[in-house]
Design an enzyme around this catalytic site. Structure first.
Site, short mmCIF file in Angstrom:
data_model
loop_
_atom_site.label_atom_id
_atom_site.label_comp_id
_atom_site.label_asym_id
_atom_site.label_seq_id
_atom_site.Cartn_x
_atom_site.Cartn_y
_atom_site.Cartn_z
N ARG A 1 -2.81 -2.21 -3.15
CA ARG A 1 -4.00 -1.42 -2.87
C ARG A 1 -3.99 -0.20 -3.79
O ARG A 1 -3.01 0.54 -3.82
CB ARG A 1 -3.99 -0.95 -1.42
CG ARG A 1 -5.22 -0.14 -1.14
CD ARG A 1 -5.21 0.48 0.20
NE ARG A 1 -6.50 1.13 0.42
CZ ARG A 1 -6.73 1.97 1.40
NH1 ARG A 1 -5.77 2.27 2.24
NH2 ARG A 1 -7.91 2.51 1.54
N ASN B 1 0.88 -1.17 0.00
CA ASN B 1 0.00 0.00 0.00
C ASN B 1 0.92 1.22 0.00
O ASN B 1 1.49 1.58 1.03
CB ASN B 1 -0.88 -0.04 1.25
CG ASN B 1 -1.84 1.13 1.34
OD1 ASN B 1 -1.80 2.05 0.51
ND2 ASN B 1 -2.69 1.13 2.35
N GLU C 1 -8.18 -5.14 5.64
CA GLU C 1 -8.13 -4.84 4.21
C GLU C 1 -6.97 -5.57 3.53
O GLU C 1 -7.10 -6.00 2.39
CB GLU C 1 -8.00 -3.32 4.01
CG GLU C 1 -9.29 -2.59 4.36
CD GLU C 1 -9.10 -1.10 4.63
OE1 GLU C 1 -8.47 -0.77 5.65
OE2 GLU C 1 -9.58 -0.29 3.84
N HIS D 1 -13.10 2.47 0.48
CA HIS D 1 -13.05 1.48 1.57
C HIS D 1 -13.78 0.19 1.16
O HIS D 1 -14.29 -0.53 2.02
CB HIS D 1 -13.73 1.99 2.86
CG HIS D 1 -13.02 3.13 3.52
ND1 HIS D 1 -13.68 4.22 4.05
CD2 HIS D 1 -11.70 3.35 3.76
CE1 HIS D 1 -12.82 5.06 4.59
NE2 HIS D 1 -11.60 4.55 4.42
N ARG E 1 -10.71 15.68 7.12
CA ARG E 1 -11.51 16.01 5.92
C ARG E 1 -12.89 16.50 6.34
O ARG E 1 -13.48 16.00 7.29
CB ARG E 1 -11.67 14.76 5.04
CG ARG E 1 -10.44 14.46 4.22
CD ARG E 1 -10.58 13.15 3.48
NE ARG E 1 -9.66 12.16 4.00
CZ ARG E 1 -9.75 10.85 3.77
NH1 ARG E 1 -10.72 10.37 3.05
NH2 ARG E 1 -8.86 10.03 4.29
#
Ligand code: ADP
Length: 389
Positions: free
Chosen positions: A86, A7, A379, A175, A236
């Site tokens: 990823r 990732n 994940e 996600h 965010r």
């Protein structure tokens, strides 16, 4: 079969090495602060933690440092069979994981138009790994893929249709590997088939997204064309009136980079609380009476509750609510607060199970009409599974 999951971020490279014959992680870790004279390499190999500070100018040296560590410990000559990557944005094209070719890497670079903070780094990570492992398959696993088939009425924005078509402006959602993983685990926890369940999955971490999972498929999700939309997040802003953007650009004299930075890195829980983007610090400050920290905490739980209510309607029913990611998995307060005003849906939390349990579990009472579960996400394992598939 050994699968290396990577990732790549702009200045970081996370890895996880899986033995997929047993679905276990043999080693994991990350290099941070790539590009600086004092980069950090941290890894855990078969339970042993290792930390090092060393100069790492580029992702190539980061991968080399990781591989040196793996070769000296867990690999010892055993080859890696495949690498799973990823990738945040698959654009309109990728609704599934894909074997990486030059065309795929170019597409990922093109889709940087939707994910400028993530896709360039993801593509760089792939190119670096392909140079290091030219003879093994590389698989791109997209965060957006799970949401690829949400219906048009859930993904279109109310802008001129031609512009949506021209630029691919629409909700993509993110996600995806996490929502898919925790929905499947919830079905196992409830001993019911996933294809018979309507679940709202709440991934609440630094980034937060909520997903309406209808019989195993994503029907709607809170993030949008980019991961900026939806619930308020660590830094965010989540959903705001687009006019706020114009106003701030004008009155604060911000250009494109300035407003992007403000909305992505200085807003959300950090911007509201003025304390931190880290929810543990916000909880601490709130308990000590800090009003802005309390407000940030309340905004987060309110937003999550709004989406659960909306998605119960989208799904036309609700069998389960699942909490995951750093905050969803660990914050007793957030789960209790979110569920406290869902009694009209028949949601009843067992305070004991909510507070004192650990790991994957059911936290609703036996007579709750809607099951509530906590499922730590994984994940990386999903990416490794996709790579094998
Ligand atoms: P990312 O989106 O970067 O993967 P995570 O899923 O790891 O993030 O979530 C990070 C968030 O989880 C941080 O805000 C952190 O404070 C919060 N968190 C981690 N542990 C706890 C805890 N025990 N209680 C409350 N919040 C926690």
């Amino acid at each position: 079969m050994l699968v290396l999951v990577l990732n790549a971020g702009s200045s970081s490279l996370k890895f996880n090495l899986f033995d997929m014959s047993k679905e276990i992680s043999l080693a994991e870790g990350m290099v941070e602060r790539i590009g600086l004279a004092e980069a950090n390499l941290a890894c855990t190999v078969e339970g042993d933690r290792h930390k090092e500070i060393l100069p790492i100018p580029t992702h190539r040296e980061a991968l080399e440092a990781i591989l040196d560590r793996l070769k000296a410990t867990v690999l010892q000559g055993t080859p890696i069979h495949a690498v799973g990557h990823r990738v945040v944005h698959g654009g309109p094209k990728y609704g599934d994981s894909v074997l990486v070719t030059e065309e795929v890497v170019k597409d990922i670079e093109t889709f940087a138009m939707y994910a400028p903070l993530h896709n360039p780094a993801n593509a760089l990570g792939i190119r670096t790994a392909m140079a290091a492992f030219p003879d093994v398959p590389h698989i791109a696993v997209f965060d957006t893929a799970f949401h690829h088939d949400i219906p048009d009425h859930a993904r279109m924005y109310g802008i001129p249709y031609e512009l949506s078509q021209k630029y691919g402006i629409r909700r993509y959602g993110f996600h995806g590997t996490s929502h898919a993983f925790v929905a499947a685990r919830t079905a196992i926890l409830l001993c019911r088939p996933l294809r018979a369940l309507k679940i709202v999955t709440c991934h609440i971490g630094n980034g937060t997204s909520i997903c309406a999972v209808n019989y195993g498929k994503s029907l709607d999700t809170s993030m949008g064309m980019t991961p900026l939309q939806g619930v308020i997040m660590g830094t965010r802003c989540g959903t705001i009136d687009p006019s706020v953007v114009e106003m701030l650009m004008e009155y604060e004299h911000l250009d494109y980079n300035g407003i992007t930075d403000l909305l992505n890195k200085k807003s959300g829980l950090l911007g509201i609380s003025g304390v931190s983007s880290d929810f543990r610090e916000i909880e601490r400050a709130a308990e000590q009476g800090n009003d802005r920290a309390r407000l940030a905490r309340d905004l987060l739980t309110y937003n999550v509750r709004q989406y659960i209510g909306a998605y119960a309607t989208v799904l036309d029913g609700l069998d389960a609510i699942t909490f995951t990611a750093g905050i969803g998995t660990h914050s007793t307060f957030v789960r209790a607060k979110v569920c406290s005003k869902l009694s009209f849906l028949g949601v009843k939390i067992d305070p004991e199970a909510n507070e004192h349990g650990t790991g994957e579990r059911i936290i609703s009472t036996a007579d709750s009409r809607v099951a509530v579960t906590v499922v730590p996400t994984n994940e990386e394992l999903m990416i490794a599974r996709e790579t094998v598939r």
